[in-house]
Design an enzyme around this catalytic site. Structure first.
Site, PDB file in Angstrom:
ATOM      1  N   TYR A  81      13.375   5.421 -41.275  1.00  0.00           N
ATOM      2  CA  TYR A  81      14.156   5.551 -40.044  1.00  0.00           C
ATOM      3  C   TYR A  81      15.646   5.543 -40.370  1.00  0.00           C
ATOM      4  O   TYR A  81      16.458   6.067 -39.610  1.00  0.00           O
ATOM      5  CB  TYR A  81      13.786   4.444 -39.054  1.00  0.00           C
ATOM      6  CG  TYR A  81      14.161   4.752 -37.630  1.00  0.00           C
ATOM      7  CD1 TYR A  81      13.715   5.919 -37.010  1.00  0.00           C
ATOM      8  CD2 TYR A  81      14.952   3.881 -36.894  1.00  0.00           C
ATOM      9  CE1 TYR A  81      14.056   6.202 -35.698  1.00  0.00           C
ATOM     10  CE2 TYR A  81      15.293   4.163 -35.578  1.00  0.00           C
ATOM     11  CZ  TYR A  81      14.845   5.319 -34.988  1.00  0.00           C
ATOM     12  OH  TYR A  81      15.186   5.601 -33.691  1.00  0.00           O
ATOM     13  N   LYS A 131      20.451   2.861 -33.199  1.00  0.00           N
ATOM     14  CA  LYS A 131      19.685   2.411 -32.034  1.00  0.00           C
ATOM     15  C   LYS A 131      19.973   0.941 -31.705  1.00  0.00           C
ATOM     16  O   LYS A 131      19.949   0.548 -30.528  1.00  0.00           O
ATOM     17  CB  LYS A 131      18.190   2.619 -32.275  1.00  0.00           C
ATOM     18  CG  LYS A 131      17.755   4.076 -32.243  1.00  0.00           C
ATOM     19  CD  LYS A 131      17.931   4.714 -30.870  1.00  0.00           C
ATOM     20  CE  LYS A 131      17.271   6.073 -30.799  1.00  0.00           C
ATOM     21  NZ  LYS A 131      17.457   6.734 -29.487  1.00  0.00           N
TER      22      LYS A 131
END
Length: 257
Positions: free
Chosen positions: A159, A166
């Protein structure tokens, strides 16, 4: 008590980030429309329009406009159109994320300054810009939703830089909930499990991430965009009028293991 199918009747909302029929924002838009809301749908550019238009037509969108969130004039135009047509806005969905491919697929320590800045601008600061435009249209209160992922809380293989991005998005949503709470504007974050969307497919080794989520989630299955939409519809409704500053996980319980 289960809500009626028209529990969003009379509400108007803006959904930003529909990429195609299979995107998270499309699932939200369908749930809103099925619950009685009237919608404004945006598309990023002319290339994207042909993929987004079927969604807008399916939900009977009253407004269908271009919106590149890096273009201040387009942003102004969308909200001016909403102001002229409805005079208000009851909810806003921000479902946007971007990172240059080389930075997304590399280690966090190797992320370029330019790539990080661009990812933060499009994925995070755009929420602030949209919230600022929405605020005066929510004179009687409203709801703002954004979309995150478990990688904001825990390190998820591959990720990479989107994890810190995020995390910043979720923190921004919490701070906005305090800034806007006095005007009865609620701000919450949706955090779905991994979904097979076009945006997610850009993550390296995404198939392995999907398999891990299916195996480890307590419900042993993936979530769907319809389930994310159902949660979104609940959060923008009066059923959730005391819910703000929260991150709602729709991941079969994957975030607890």
């Amino acid at each position: 008590m289960l809500p009626n199918t028209d529990f969003l009747s009379g509400k108007v909302g803006l959904v930003v980030g529909v990429a195609n029929n299979h995107s998270i924002a499309a699932g939200c838009a369908r749930a809103f429309a099925a619950s009685g809301a009237e919608l404004a749908i945006t598309y990023q550019n002319d290339k994207a329009r042909k993929h987004v238009q079927p969604v807008a037509e399916a939900v009977g969108a009253g407004i269908f406009s271009p919106l590149d969130v890096t273009d201040a004039d387009q942003t102004d135009a969308v909200f001016d159109t909403i102001r002229k047509k409805w005079g208000r806005l009851d909810f806003l969905v921000h479902s946007i994320a971007f990172c240059p491919r080389d930075d997304l697929h590399g280690r966090v320590v190797d992320c370029s300054q330019q790539g990080f800045a661009l990812a933060m601008d499009i994925s995070v600061h755009s929420l602030i810009r949209l919230a600022k435009q929405a605020e005066p249209l929510m004179a009687d209160g409203g709801t703002i939703l954004t979309v995150s992922y478990h990688g904001a809380d825990k390190v998820v293989d591959h990720y990479n830089i989107m994890g810190p991005v995020k995390a910043a998005l979720e923190s921004t949503a919490r701070y906005l909930s305090v800034d806007l709470g006095g005007k009865n504007i609620r701000v919450n974050t949706l955090s779905p499990g991994p979904l097979e969307t076009r945006a997610a497919s850009g993550i390296d080794h995404f198939d392995a991430l999907i398999d891990d989520a299916r195996k480890r989630a307590p419900l042993h299955r993936l979530t769907t965009i319809e389930e994310v939409g159902a949660m979104a519809a609940c959060l923008v409704s009066d059923f959730a009028r005391s819910v703000s500053g929260n991150t709602a996980y729709i991941d079969g319980g994957h975030h607890v293991v």
